[in-house]
Design an enzyme around this catalytic site. Structure first.
Site, mmCIF file in Angstrom:
data_model
loop_
_atom_site.group_PDB
_atom_site.id
_atom_site.type_symbol
_atom_site.label_atom_id
_atom_site.label_comp_id
_atom_site.label_asym_id
_atom_site.label_seq_id
_atom_site.Cartn_x
_atom_site.Cartn_y
_atom_site.Cartn_z
ATOM 1 N N TYR A 87 0.819 -1.223 0.000
ATOM 2 C CA TYR A 87 0.000 0.000 0.000
ATOM 3 C C TYR A 87 0.845 1.261 0.000
ATOM 4 O O TYR A 87 0.325 2.358 -0.197
ATOM 5 C CB TYR A 87 -0.939 0.005 1.215
ATOM 6 C CG TYR A 87 -1.993 -1.059 1.104
ATOM 7 C CD1 TYR A 87 -1.656 -2.390 1.284
ATOM 8 C CD2 TYR A 87 -3.305 -0.748 0.786
ATOM 9 C CE1 TYR A 87 -2.602 -3.382 1.154
ATOM 10 C CE2 TYR A 87 -4.257 -1.741 0.664
ATOM 11 C CZ TYR A 87 -3.893 -3.052 0.848
ATOM 12 O OH TYR A 87 -4.836 -4.037 0.721
ATOM 13 N N LYS A 114 3.829 -14.840 5.613
ATOM 14 C CA LYS A 114 4.166 -15.903 4.660
ATOM 15 C C LYS A 114 5.684 -15.973 4.651
ATOM 16 O O LYS A 114 6.340 -15.711 3.636
ATOM 17 C CB LYS A 114 3.581 -15.535 3.281
ATOM 18 C CG LYS A 114 3.708 -16.613 2.227
ATOM 19 C CD LYS A 114 2.698 -17.743 2.393
ATOM 20 C CE LYS A 114 2.936 -18.805 1.326
ATOM 21 N NZ LYS A 114 2.055 -19.978 1.497
ATOM 22 N N ASP A 158 -2.014 -18.508 4.418
ATOM 23 C CA ASP A 158 -2.945 -19.441 3.775
ATOM 24 C C ASP A 158 -3.582 -20.350 4.823
ATOM 25 O O ASP A 158 -4.795 -20.591 4.813
ATOM 26 C CB ASP A 158 -2.279 -20.233 2.640
ATOM 27 C CG ASP A 158 -0.844 -20.640 2.937
ATOM 28 O OD1 ASP A 158 -0.323 -20.299 4.024
ATOM 29 O OD2 ASP A 158 -0.230 -21.312 2.089
ATOM 30 N N ASP A 217 -5.911 -6.967 4.994
ATOM 31 C CA ASP A 217 -7.054 -6.558 4.180
ATOM 32 C C ASP A 217 -7.861 -7.788 3.774
ATOM 33 O O ASP A 217 -9.092 -7.826 3.885
ATOM 34 C CB ASP A 217 -6.536 -5.815 2.944
ATOM 35 C CG ASP A 217 -7.655 -5.173 2.133
ATOM 36 O OD1 ASP A 217 -8.808 -5.167 2.591
ATOM 37 O OD2 ASP A 217 -7.363 -4.685 1.030
ATOM 38 N N ASP A 245 -11.786 -9.526 5.462
ATOM 39 C CA ASP A 245 -13.036 -9.752 4.729
ATOM 40 C C ASP A 245 -13.517 -11.175 4.956
ATOM 41 O O ASP A 245 -14.718 -11.425 5.089
ATOM 42 C CB ASP A 245 -12.856 -9.487 3.223
ATOM 43 C CG ASP A 245 -13.134 -8.032 2.865
ATOM 44 O OD1 ASP A 245 -12.945 -7.172 3.745
ATOM 45 O OD2 ASP A 245 -13.539 -7.755 1.721
HETATM 46 MG MG MG Z 1 -10.998 -4.446 2.002
#
Ligand code: MG
Ligand code: NAI
Length: 354
Positions: free
Chosen positions: A137, A187, A221, A245, A249
């Site tokens: 980002y 990771k 994962d 992020d 969700d």
């Molecule tokens: Mg989002």
């Protein structure tokens, strides 16, 4: 009497609709808990951009800096190309005010149907602490020979010891205030450069200053798998920006949907205001229908109040949300039987009862 100054950014689509319900609840909380707020509305977002060509001027940004908190609905309209509002408003505020913690609770309330069969509230109560200013980002990278067969695009992940350590410290503190367990999600087996930095900082900060907090590491994962199959594994999860992020969700889905997902963008140093917003977007498909669920916006208001030190008011919000979810048992506003504003009205009653 304490007065908190709050900048209100309703934004686009259902943003202003759900924020209006949050403010209704806030009015009642002020009477109940004996504090006041001074609120200033800012008209920002996709609609405003289309009308004026401006997303967020530096002058407006500096005005926002003077507030104690920012309460945001949702921004973005289908006719604005992707990226303009996200980078120009959301990321601009997060970066300019150094809101380095993105805090997202993942909690299954009694009465809410999780899409995960058999999941019970006791097994799903965690918070994700997402690093909010670095990683991909940060915008590092670029494009070479765009639009040609030789096009090259790089998007680099920026990780600084300073940035990683401060968010780890926040997460360790959060774990200390909860069940005392912190999981780092990354990771490290593939992203060895960034993962190495995160892991070293995690071990060093934990050993030196938080020996009482139990530490655990899970690859991202596998974290997706466990969030669905064994959310009880997690108390506080700390992770880098992009992984955070994505997994939040997934967490929102597990806890019963976007209508229930709240988030806080925090500058824990309080040099600049923090920003509180529901995770969902402007939902142009249901704007004006009375079907927008204001709960996520109200839960974000709860986070705002807790951050401003109004713990009594924040506790009332928490109890009222739980009571509402228990009594409506999976039903959501449908614009006919129940509307957005009726949910708000009921919450206004429930915060007083709580
Ligand atoms: Mg989002
Ligand atoms: P969205 O979250 O707006 O909508 C996805 C689906 O969830 C839609 O079917 C919508 O009706 C439903 N939904 C969302 N919030 C709801 C609520 N409170 N109650 C009931 N149903 C709800 O995501 P989408 O459609 O991908 O994006 C729409 C616009 O919002 C785009 O312009 C996007 O850029 C923007 N957006 C803004 C965000 C923000 O302000 N932080 C976050 C995500 C998207």
């Amino acid at each position: 009497m304490t007065t908190h100054r709050i900048a209100v950014l309703g934004g686009d689509g259902i943003g202003p609709e759900v924020v209006a319900e949050g403010l209704k609840v806030l009015d009642r909380l002020e009477q109940l808990e004996g504090f006041t707020t001074e609120r200033v509305d800012y008209d920002l977002g996709g609609r405003r951009y289309l009308a004026t060509g401006e997303v967020l001027s530096d002058a407006t940004l500096e005005q926002l800096r003077s507030f104690d908190a920012i309460y945001l609905g949702a921004v973005g309209t289908p006719d604005v190309p992707p990226g303009i509002i996200e980078r120009g408003l959301l990321l601009k505020v997060r970066f300019a005010f150094d809101q380095y913690v993105n805090l997202r609770p993942v909690k299954l309330y009694p009465g809410v149907d999780s899409p995960v069969a058999g999941l019970t509230p006791e097994r799903c109560d965690l918070v994700v602490v997402r690093e909010n200013t670095e990683s991909v980002y940060a915008g590092a990278g670029g494009v070479l020979y765009p639009g040609t067969p030789a096009e090259v695009a790089t998007q680099e992940s920026v990780n600084t010891r300073h940035g990683v350590e401060r968010v780890l410290r926040y997460a360790f503190e959060a774990a200390r205030g909860r069940r005392g367990h912190l999981t780092l999600v990354h990771k490290t087996n593939v992203l060895t450069h960034a993962g190495g930095l995160w892991m070293r900082a995690f071990e060093e900060v934990g050993d030196a200053d938080f020996p009482d907090v139990q530490r655990d590491y899970v690859h991202v994962d596998a974290a997706c798998l466990y969030l669905v199959t064994q959310p009880e594994r997690f108390d506080v999860v700390v992770t880098e920006n992009l992984f955070g992020d994505i997994i939040t969700d997934l967490g929102a889905a597990v806890q019963g949907g976007m209508g229930l997902a709240a988030s806080a963008n925090l500058d824990p140093t309080r040099r600049a205001p923090s920003m509180f917003e529901p995770v969902h977007g402007s939902a142009p498909d249901i704007v004006g229908t009375g079907r927008a669920d204001p709960l996520a916006a109200v839960m974000s208001l709860g986070q705002l109040l807790a951050f401003l030190g109004e713990q009594g008011a924040a506790d009332r919000v928490e109890r009222a949300v739980a009571a509402l979810l228990a009594e409506r048992r999976g039903a959501v506003p449908d614009g006919v039987g129940t509307t957005t504003s009726e949910v708000g009205d009921r919450l206004v009653q429930l915060v007083a009862e709580a």
